[in-house]
Write a protein that holds these residues in place. Structure first.
Motif, PDB file in Angstrom:
ATOM      1  N   THR A 170      -1.629  10.407  10.913  1.00 19.97           N
ATOM      2  CA  THR A 170      -2.642   9.868  11.818  1.00 19.97           C
ATOM      3  C   THR A 170      -2.165   9.984  13.263  1.00 19.97           C
ATOM      4  O   THR A 170      -0.998  10.248  13.540  1.00 19.97           O
ATOM      5  CB  THR A 170      -2.953   8.400  11.500  1.00 19.97           C
ATOM      6  OG1 THR A 170      -1.761   7.606  11.678  1.00 19.97           O
ATOM      7  CG2 THR A 170      -3.451   8.247  10.069  1.00 19.97           C
ATOM      8  N   SER A 171      -3.077   9.770  14.176  1.00 15.08           N
ATOM      9  CA  SER A 171      -2.772   9.937  15.599  1.00 15.08           C
ATOM     10  C   SER A 171      -2.149   8.676  16.187  1.00 15.08           C
ATOM     11  O   SER A 171      -1.962   7.667  15.503  1.00 15.08           O
ATOM     12  CB  SER A 171      -4.047  10.321  16.348  1.00 15.08           C
ATOM     13  OG  SER A 171      -5.045   9.337  16.163  1.00 15.08           O
ATOM     14  N   HIS A 196      -1.565  18.304   9.326  1.00 16.49           N
ATOM     15  CA  HIS A 196      -1.310  18.216   7.895  1.00 16.49           C
ATOM     16  C   HIS A 196      -0.465  19.405   7.444  1.00 16.49           C
ATOM     17  O   HIS A 196      -0.269  20.372   8.186  1.00 16.49           O
ATOM     18  CB  HIS A 196      -2.625  18.157   7.099  1.00 16.49           C
ATOM     19  CG  HIS A 196      -3.570  19.278   7.377  1.00 16.49           C
ATOM     20  ND1 HIS A 196      -4.377  19.313   8.498  1.00 16.49           N
ATOM     21  CD2 HIS A 196      -3.872  20.419   6.687  1.00 16.49           C
ATOM     22  CE1 HIS A 196      -5.117  20.400   8.488  1.00 16.49           C
ATOM     23  NE2 HIS A 196      -4.822  21.110   7.399  1.00 16.49           N
ATOM     24  N   ASP A 241      -0.063   4.945  15.716  1.00 16.45           N
ATOM     25  CA  ASP A 241       0.602   4.638  14.444  1.00 16.45           C
ATOM     26  C   ASP A 241       1.439   5.791  13.897  1.00 16.45           C
ATOM     27  O   ASP A 241       2.512   5.576  13.340  1.00 16.45           O
ATOM     28  CB  ASP A 241      -0.437   4.227  13.395  1.00 16.45           C
ATOM     29  CG  ASP A 241      -1.200   2.975  13.776  1.00 16.45           C
ATOM     30  OD1 ASP A 241      -0.572   2.071  14.358  1.00 16.45           O
ATOM     31  OD2 ASP A 241      -2.408   2.912  13.516  1.00 16.45           O
ATOM     32  N   LEU A 256      -6.513  16.139  12.349  1.00 15.63           N
ATOM     33  CA  LEU A 256      -5.197  15.556  12.093  1.00 15.63           C
ATOM     34  C   LEU A 256      -4.215  16.609  11.575  1.00 15.63           C
ATOM     35  O   LEU A 256      -4.578  17.526  10.842  1.00 15.63           O
ATOM     36  CB  LEU A 256      -5.304  14.409  11.089  1.00 15.63           C
ATOM     37  CG  LEU A 256      -6.118  13.198  11.537  1.00 15.63           C
ATOM     38  CD1 LEU A 256      -5.958  12.054  10.538  1.00 15.63           C
ATOM     39  CD2 LEU A 256      -5.722  12.739  12.942  1.00 15.63           C
ATOM     40  N   THR A 284       1.033   7.457  11.164  1.00  9.56           N
ATOM     41  CA  THR A 284       1.297   7.138   9.757  1.00  9.56           C
ATOM     42  C   THR A 284       1.156   8.382   8.900  1.00  9.56           C
ATOM     43  O   THR A 284       0.176   9.123   9.021  1.00  9.56           O
ATOM     44  CB  THR A 284       0.316   6.067   9.255  1.00  9.56           C
ATOM     45  OG1 THR A 284       0.442   4.903  10.065  1.00  9.56           O
ATOM     46  CG2 THR A 284       0.605   5.705   7.800  1.00  9.56           C
TER      47      THR A 284
END
Length: 220
Positions: free
Chosen positions: A132-133, A158, A136, A156, A138
């Motif tokens: 995630t951006s 990946h 965070d 995002l 995450t």
């Protein structure tokens, strides 16, 4: 094995037909039934202009029918079908791809700035993840097996890696006729012209000599 692959293909086809692609497409809605891309046109627009004359063959492509070459440093091959090489996709808000993997093959961290991606495992064992951006950052990661689906949210970063002992194959649907792909190693270390070492030194807290080694490795 053949029977299982037939089942997997049928399942994936059903999923494709069940999803209202036009309703969720990231691209602009079409203003006519079809607009087959005239990829040779001199006029440049946000997409492609329409061909004046079309035929049934414009809506068929064999681009994904053959495995890609996985004899490379990444051990993977992405074969994509978008409006630029499958003109019938123009204005439909869709593209498709097959990814072939050698054992240990990887699709490095990247993102699609204009599309979300749904990935389906045909055969093999893949570990996938996205981050995630800010603020965070995450990481969400999973191990996928034949018949499994995963989603990479739009924009995002990946990655995908074949963690099995055999070759693997996955198929991906994306909600843009031109999703784009920004591979982080290439964006950071192999741009043209390259990002200055003074920027990368501070960003990665590494000496210039190490940055130059990374650039050489990525370009090589």
């Amino acid at each position: 094995m053949a029977a299982f692959l037939d089942f997997v293909r049928l399942t994936f086809l059903v999923l494709l037909l069940a999803v209202p692609w036009g309703a969720i497409a990231a691209d602009e809605d079409p203003l006519q039934d079809v607009c087959v891309a005239d990829i040779d046109a001199q006029v440049k627009v946000n997409g492609f202009v329409c061909k004046a004359s079309i035929s049934a063959s414009d809506f068929v492509s064999h681009i994904l029918s053959k495995p890609g070459n996985i004899n490379n440093k990444l051990g993977s091959s992405v074969t994509a079908a978008g409006a630029a090489n499958f003109p019938g996709l123009n204005t439909q808000g869709l593209s498709f791809a097959r990814i072939d993997y050698a054992p240990g093959g990887v699709v490095p961290p990247h993102n699609h700035p204009r599309a979300s991606e749904v990935l389906f495992v045909v055969y093999g064992t893949l570990r996938v993840g996205f981050v995630t951006s800010s603020p965070d950052f995450t990481l969400f990661t999973n191990t996928l097996y034949p018949g499994d689906l995963t989603v990479f949210p739009r924009g995002l970063v990946h990655f995908i890696i074949n963690v099995g002992d055999t070759q693997a194959l996955s198929l991906s649907g994306l909600d843009s006729q031109n999703p784009g792909a920004s591979l982080l190693p290439n964006v950071l270390f192999a741009s043209n012209p390259t990002i200055g070492d003074d920027v990368l030194d501070k960003a990665f807290n590494l000496p210039e000599s190490d940055i130059e080694k990374i650039k050489a490795a990525v370009k090589g």
